[in-house]
Design an enzyme around this catalytic site. Sequence first.
Site, PDB file in Angstrom:
ATOM      1  N   GLU A   1       0.798  -1.230   0.000  1.00 25.78           N
ATOM      2  CA  GLU A   1       0.000   0.000   0.000  1.00 25.78           C
ATOM      3  C   GLU A   1       0.833   1.284   0.000  1.00 25.78           C
ATOM      4  OE1 GLU A   1      -3.106  -0.228   3.009  1.00 25.78           O
ATOM      5  OE2 GLU A   1      -3.124  -2.406   2.821  1.00 25.78           O
TER       6      GLU A   1
ATOM      7  N   ASP B   1     -12.251 -10.391   0.689  1.00 25.12           N
ATOM      8  CA  ASP B   1     -13.428 -10.547   1.540  1.00 25.12           C
ATOM      9  C   ASP B   1     -14.529  -9.655   0.958  1.00 25.12           C
ATOM     10  OD1 ASP B   1     -11.629  -8.924   4.284  1.00 25.12           O
ATOM     11  OD2 ASP B   1     -12.508  -8.012   2.496  1.00 25.12           O
TER      12      ASP B   1
ATOM     13  N   ASN C   1       2.013  -5.361  -3.045  1.00 22.46           N
ATOM     14  CA  ASN C   1       0.649  -5.647  -2.613  1.00 22.46           C
ATOM     15  C   ASN C   1      -0.128  -4.351  -2.429  1.00 22.46           C
ATOM     16  OD1 ASN C   1      -1.301  -7.663  -1.677  1.00 22.46           O
ATOM     17  ND2 ASN C   1      -1.077  -6.701   0.341  1.00 22.46           N
TER      18      ASN C   1
ATOM     19  N   HIS D   1     -10.397  -6.233  -0.901  1.00 24.52           N
ATOM     20  CA  HIS D   1     -11.350  -6.046   0.205  1.00 24.52           C
ATOM     21  C   HIS D   1     -12.558  -5.339  -0.393  1.00 24.52           C
ATOM     22  CE1 HIS D   1      -8.701  -7.299   3.444  1.00 24.52           C
ATOM     23  NE2 HIS D   1      -7.746  -6.488   3.003  1.00 24.52           N
TER      24      HIS D   1
ATOM     25  N   GLU E   1      -6.230 -10.691  -0.324  1.00 27.01           N
ATOM     26  CA  GLU E   1      -6.945 -10.376   0.923  1.00 27.01           C
ATOM     27  C   GLU E   1      -8.465 -10.331   0.693  1.00 27.01           C
ATOM     28  OE1 GLU E   1      -5.241  -7.023   2.964  1.00 27.01           O
ATOM     29  OE2 GLU E   1      -3.206  -7.532   2.381  1.00 27.01           O
TER      30      GLU E   1
HETATM   31  O1  G3I Z   1      -3.816  -8.085  19.897  1.00 21.85           O
HETATM   32  C1  G3I Z   1      -3.967  -6.728  20.350  1.00 21.85           C
HETATM   33  C2  G3I Z   1      -4.705  -6.698  21.677  1.00 21.85           C
HETATM   34  O2  G3I Z   1      -3.908  -7.334  22.666  1.00 21.85           O
HETATM   35  C3  G3I Z   1      -4.991  -5.253  22.066  1.00 21.85           C
HETATM   36  O3  G3I Z   1      -5.738  -5.216  23.253  1.00 21.85           O
HETATM   37  C4  G3I Z   1      -5.769  -4.576  20.932  1.00 21.85           C
HETATM   38  C5  G3I Z   1      -6.093  -3.137  21.253  1.00 21.85           C
HETATM   39  O4  G3I Z   1      -5.086  -2.292  20.736  1.00 21.85           O
HETATM   40  O5  G3I Z   1      -4.974  -4.601  19.728  1.00 21.85           O
HETATM   41  C6  G3I Z   1      -4.759  -5.954  19.318  1.00 21.85           C
HETATM   42  O6  G3I Z   1      -3.974  -5.953  18.155  1.00 21.85           O
HETATM   43  C7  G3I Z   1      -4.701  -5.528  16.997  1.00 21.85           C
HETATM   44  C8  G3I Z   1      -4.568  -6.626  15.941  1.00 21.85           C
HETATM   45  O7  G3I Z   1      -5.172  -6.204  14.709  1.00 21.85           O
HETATM   46  C9  G3I Z   1      -5.213  -7.928  16.384  1.00 21.85           C
HETATM   47  O8  G3I Z   1      -6.589  -7.709  16.493  1.00 21.85           O
HETATM   48  C10 G3I Z   1      -4.051  -4.238  16.495  1.00 21.85           C
HETATM   49  O9  G3I Z   1      -4.301  -3.209  17.423  1.00 21.85           O
HETATM   50  C11 G3I Z   1      -4.648  -3.885  15.130  1.00 21.85           C
HETATM   51  O10 G3I Z   1      -3.941  -2.788  14.579  1.00 21.85           O
HETATM   52  C12 G3I Z   1      -4.506  -5.069  14.178  1.00 21.85           C
HETATM   53  O11 G3I Z   1      -5.137  -4.720  12.958  1.00 21.85           O
HETATM   54  C13 G3I Z   1      -4.668  -5.442  11.813  1.00 21.85           C
HETATM   55  C14 G3I Z   1      -4.355  -4.388  10.737  1.00 21.85           C
HETATM   56  O12 G3I Z   1      -4.059  -5.024   9.487  1.00 21.85           O
HETATM   57  C15 G3I Z   1      -3.158  -3.556  11.142  1.00 21.85           C
HETATM   58  O13 G3I Z   1      -2.022  -4.380  11.229  1.00 21.85           O
HETATM   59  C16 G3I Z   1      -5.772  -6.392  11.345  1.00 21.85           C
HETATM   60  O14 G3I Z   1      -5.851  -7.515  12.229  1.00 21.85           O
HETATM   61  C17 G3I Z   1      -5.475  -6.914   9.945  1.00 21.85           C
HETATM   62  O15 G3I Z   1      -6.588  -7.646   9.433  1.00 21.85           O
HETATM   63  C18 G3I Z   1      -5.181  -5.767   8.988  1.00 21.85           C
HETATM   64  O16 G3I Z   1      -4.849  -6.322   7.751  1.00 21.85           O
HETATM   65  C19 G3I Z   1      -4.539  -5.357   6.721  1.00 21.85           C
HETATM   66  C20 G3I Z   1      -3.394  -5.933   5.898  1.00 21.85           C
HETATM   67  O17 G3I Z   1      -2.280  -6.184   6.734  1.00 21.85           O
HETATM   68  C21 G3I Z   1      -3.054  -4.985   4.750  1.00 21.85           C
HETATM   69  N1  G3I Z   1      -4.243  -4.737   3.926  1.00 21.85           N
HETATM   70  C22 G3I Z   1      -5.382  -4.196   4.687  1.00 21.85           C
HETATM   71  C23 G3I Z   1      -5.766  -5.170   5.801  1.00 21.85           C
HETATM   72  C24 G3I Z   1      -6.984  -4.690   6.559  1.00 21.85           C
HETATM   73  O18 G3I Z   1      -6.699  -3.487   7.205  1.00 21.85           O
END
Ligand code: G3I
Length: 365
Positions: A149, A267, A197, A233, A265
């Site tokens: 991105e 969905d 990507n 997405h 990705e």
């Molecule tokens: O696990 C912690 C938890 O312990 C904590 O209490 C909570 C509150 O801050 O955060 C949790 O971690 C979160 C994690 O997802 C697991 O749920 C992070 O804050 C959150 O930023 C993270 O978001 C991920 C996001 O990328 C950012 O990395 C999403 O799971 C993930 O699906 C998303 O995926 C992205 C791809 O990498 C790139 N393309 C877009 C896609 C969707 O945004």
Amino acid sequence: MFIDCWKSAILIAALASVCCAQSLRQEAENAGLLVGTAVRPPQLSEAAYASTLAREFNMVEAEDAMKWWVLRPDRATYDFRQGDEVVHFAKAHQMKVRGHCLVWGRYNPDWLTHGHFTPRQLSRLLREHITRVMKHYRGQVFAWDVVNEALDENGNLRDALWYNQPGIGLSTEGTAYIEQVFRVAHKADSHALLFYNEAEGEGMNRKSDAIYVMVRDFKRRGVPIDGVGLQLHIPTLDAGTGAAADISSNIARLTALGVQVHITELDVSVPLDSNGMPKSEDLTRQAEVYRGIVRACLNNPGCTAIQTWGFSDKYSWIGSHSHGTRGHALLFDRAYQAKPAYRAVWEELSAGRTSDSKPHVNPLH
Ligand code: G3I
């Protein structure tokens, strides 16, 4: 006449029962395609999660476990534990592993984004990270989302830590920082497939045009890039309905450059009522959106992988991201029951590729 009706009814019933006798991965392998999903290591210990995953998919990708904010809790530490869980599960179930992602302008750890590093220091940090992570997973991760991105909706480079805030010393040279990252990645693991990507650049639009121009330039100059990841997405049913033709055209022009395309990705969100539930007619429309996208990939020999961003509605980024207004975007429901979308994907995989779209490369080896 009456007997003919009975024969038709029996035939239809028989055909209906044929669906899904084999799993997605079995049908995909017949079609010369990888079918994958993003996974969350903590869920691998959940029996239904693990059994569905192993049965239906031949490729996995860590949703978050190989990102900077997980791998690098501080400057001195590499924490590979979660990523290793994904790799170990994949090895135990004869699955390939995609890596995600080495360079992204978002979701970087605070020590990095607020470290006041100079471009020279950032360049060294980035080189060290890419080299260490790719060497750790060498021979286990067959393809990497090297850069994720980097472009905005108009196809311009986003302001970002690695580009110009403050960047790695190439902030006045356009895509030069992306080129540099791909060259570092190739040096770290010359066998891994290296992907750019991107989100929202899947159809024919200004962003996908910019991706096409960048990849064409890179290929002309021998920059080591092997593929483009189309995230897909899809936020609404209207956005996804009728999109397959444009997606197919974009896949065709990218693969004509000599790179592979992975759908990375996928969905397809549907609207939810106040109880968080979708309408059945929307799940039917969702199935047709999935069908069109899988067909668009199968009809392009250079499209070698289809990956959803999770596989059960029980674990999807969308719920929290959309404050519960949309979701139920995946192939299995919260109880791991196959949805109409699963059946549509299965039917397209089972129908396979058209005769002139056999893959140039066998993605399974
Ligand atoms: O696990 C912690 C938890 O312990 C904590 O209490 C909570 C509150 O801050 O955060 C949790 O971690 C979160 C994690 O997802 C697991 O749920 C992070 O804050 C959150 O930023 C993270 O978001 C991920 C996001 O990328 C950012 O990395 C999403 O799971 C993930 O699906 C998303 O995926 C992205 C791809 O990498 C790139 N393309 C877009 C896609 C969707 O945004």
